[in-house]
Write an enzyme that holds these catalytic residues in place. Structure first.
Site, PDB file in Angstrom:
ATOM      1  CG  ASP A 245     -72.797  17.801 -32.088  1.00  0.00           C
ATOM      2  OD1 ASP A 245     -71.708  17.543 -31.543  1.00  0.00           O
ATOM      3  OD2 ASP A 245     -73.318  18.933 -32.073  1.00  0.00           O
TER       4      ASP A 245
ATOM      5  CG  ASP B 241     -72.410  20.541 -26.547  1.00  0.00           C
ATOM      6  OD1 ASP B 241     -72.776  20.314 -25.389  1.00  0.00           O
ATOM      7  OD2 ASP B 241     -71.209  20.553 -26.899  1.00  0.00           O
TER       8      ASP B 241
END
EC number: 3.1.3.-
Length: 520
Positions: free
Chosen positions: A73, A75
């Site tokens: 991912d 963030d």
């Protein structure tokens, strides 16, 4: 001579062991050591080693030798953000409530309090209750708040029909959203919980009537507006040195994996322009050459379950292309899509894939439970919690707590007035110690991983949805790329040969049948 269970002689031995323990703990607290013995003498040797905040912790055995493909991912995984972002989100959403949703101007007096909430809390929308729930669906008493004020334990129990238990049908579902109770799972939810509590506090403090569901939705929408309108992205892009942490470590992790022949991919909900600027800051202009596949605006978690959304290619300017996607090319950027097409086009399946993310539901749950990928959870709070666990104050408090628990259990045998008085005093002291230990982590809600003794609901999900967990991606730098992680065998209640609290008290009796004759 055999000592009969429940006899005065046995009680005397028990009280003598307590006296010895009291001397040890008091001496340690005062900085002296009777007989040159320290607080750690009360603990078994294996408990005395300090935990490493930069370690990786395993829920499931996994060998990195078997992992060929690493996914990430963006963030709070590749990009770690400074806490300075949270006050910005809070104040902007607060102002949106006032200016666009016409909430009272008086709400503007509230500022963000970073010490109020922790991740993993549940919010009962109809009761306006923010609370911590354990792995067995019980509210931890002393951790229920309406607005900024604690709700008395008696009221909490009354609100739930005479119990602390939250029924399954009311609890949050697979993705943390139930019919009336929501769980706040990501780090961005910290300012949301703070704002929700402040708004409720204002309405209650001014005796204003309000619909709990409307208020909850308005606050949630205001927080969402900060993201949807791209305001958060703008703040980060304007000052990456302030908001992005450990960028050099992210570069080191990615470069090392590529150098050892691993394939990398990125699946994020963030837009390409934002990701591109952040990755250029952390890794450099050629960051895309490190990744075999890059997918932006993926719309997780529906990316993992909805087969209908096709991949779209973006050109160098970020504009959508119209051609049909028949393969995923290295160095190219793709938008949306779905996991089923991703698996078909890449043939990356099963345990040879390891995916890292910070959101247990949106990032990890589907991948582990439905597709058999290995998963790694990024839990930034872990570093601070481990540092607290390593303090003498924590060890002192927990050791004495465990000692009292063992003594309480054994003292129940005696029913005379003096014993009952001692029992009541110990129960009171144990509760005080539990509150002290809780406050070391957070004054209102304690640790994100534990209630007083049970794992939290957050911990239950962490163990279920992740093979590994760590404070940051940079923890990978402390291990070889062929390292095997072994989870420690944690004894079940009926498996432990000795009770830990008995080890602490010096009462070395084990719960064998002959010693528990009074139990029928």
């Amino acid at each position: 001579m055999r000592v009969e269970s429940g006899s005065a002689q046995e009680r005397g031995i028990l009280l003598e062991s307590l006296s010895t323990l009291l001397e040890k703990t008091t001496a340690s607290h005062e900085g002296r050591a009777p007989g040159n013995r320290e607080l750690t003498d009360l603990l078994p040797p294996e408990v005395c080693s300090l935990l490493n905040p930069a370690a990786i912790y395993a829920n499931n055995e996994i060998s990195l030798r078997d992992v060929e493909v690493y996914g990430f991912d963006y963030d709070y995984t590749l990009a770690q953000y400074a806490d300075a972002l949270h006050p910005e989100i809070f104040s902007t959403a607060r102002d949106i409530l006032i200016e666009h949703y016409k909430y009272p101007e008086g709400i503007r007096k509230y500022d963000y309090n970073p010490s109020f909430a922790i991740r993993g809390l549940h919010y009962d929308i109809q009761k306006s209750l923010l609370m911590k729930i354990d792995a067995f669906h019980y509210v931890q008493l002393g951790t229920a708040y309406r607005g900024l004020q604690p709700v008395p334990d008696e009221e909490v129990i009354e609100l739930y029909g005479g119990t602390q238990h939250i029924p399954l049908y009311q609890m949050s579902g697979f993705y943390g959203k139930g019919p009336s109770i929501k769980q706040f799972m990501d780090i961005f939810s910290l300012p949301e919980m703070a704002l929700l509590s402040c708004v409720v506090d204002y309405f209650l403090g001014h005796s204003l009537e309000f619909d709990q569901a409307h208020l909850y939705k308005d606050v949630t929408d205001a927080i969402r507006d900060v993201h949807v309108k791209g305001l958060m992205y703008q703040w980060i892009e304007q000052d990456m040195e302030k908001y992005i942490l450990r960028g050099d470590e992210t570069f080191a992790v990615l470069s090392r994996l590529v150098a050892h022949g691993k394939q990398l991919f990125l699946i994020t909900n963030s837009p390409f322009s934002f990701v591109d600027k952040g990755m250029r800051h952390m890794v450099g202009p050629d960051w895309r050459q490190l990744f075999d596949v890059v997918i932006v605006q993926a719309d997780k978690p529906s990316f993992f379950t909805d087969r209908r959304k096709p991949f779209r290619k973006l050109d160098e300017k970020g504009s959508l292309q119209w051609d049909r996607i028949t393969r995923l090319e290295k160095g190219k950027i793709y938008r949306q899509g779905n996991l089923f097409d991703f698996l078909r086009l890449t043939e990356w399946r099963g345990p040879r894939v390891l995916y890292f993310g910070d959101h247990l539901y949106s990032d990890l749950a589907d991948l582990m439970l439905r597709h058999g990928w290995r998963t790694g959870a990024i839990i930034p709070e872990l570093e601070r919690e481990i540092r607290i666990i390593n303090t003498e104050q924590y060890m002192h408090s927990l050791t004495w707590q465990q000692a009292l628990t063992g003594l309480l259990e054994r003292m129940q045998t005696y029913q005379d007035a003096e014993s009952r008085q001692v029992l009541a005093a110990w129960m009171k002291e144990r509760q005080e110690l539990r509150c002290i230990t809780k406050a070391l982590f957070n004054a209102q809600f304690g640790s994100i991983f534990r209630t007083f003794h049970n794992p939290t609901y957050f911990s239950r999900r962490l163990v279920r949805f992740s093979d590994l967990y760590m404070a940051s991606l940079s923890c990978l730098l402390n291990y070889r790329v062929d390292f095997t992680f072994y989870p420690r065998r944690t004894p079940l209640q009926h498996e432990a040969p000795l009770w830990m609290d008995q080890l602490c008290t010096g009462c070395m009796k084990t719960p064998f049948l002959g010693d528990m004759a009074h139990i029928r």
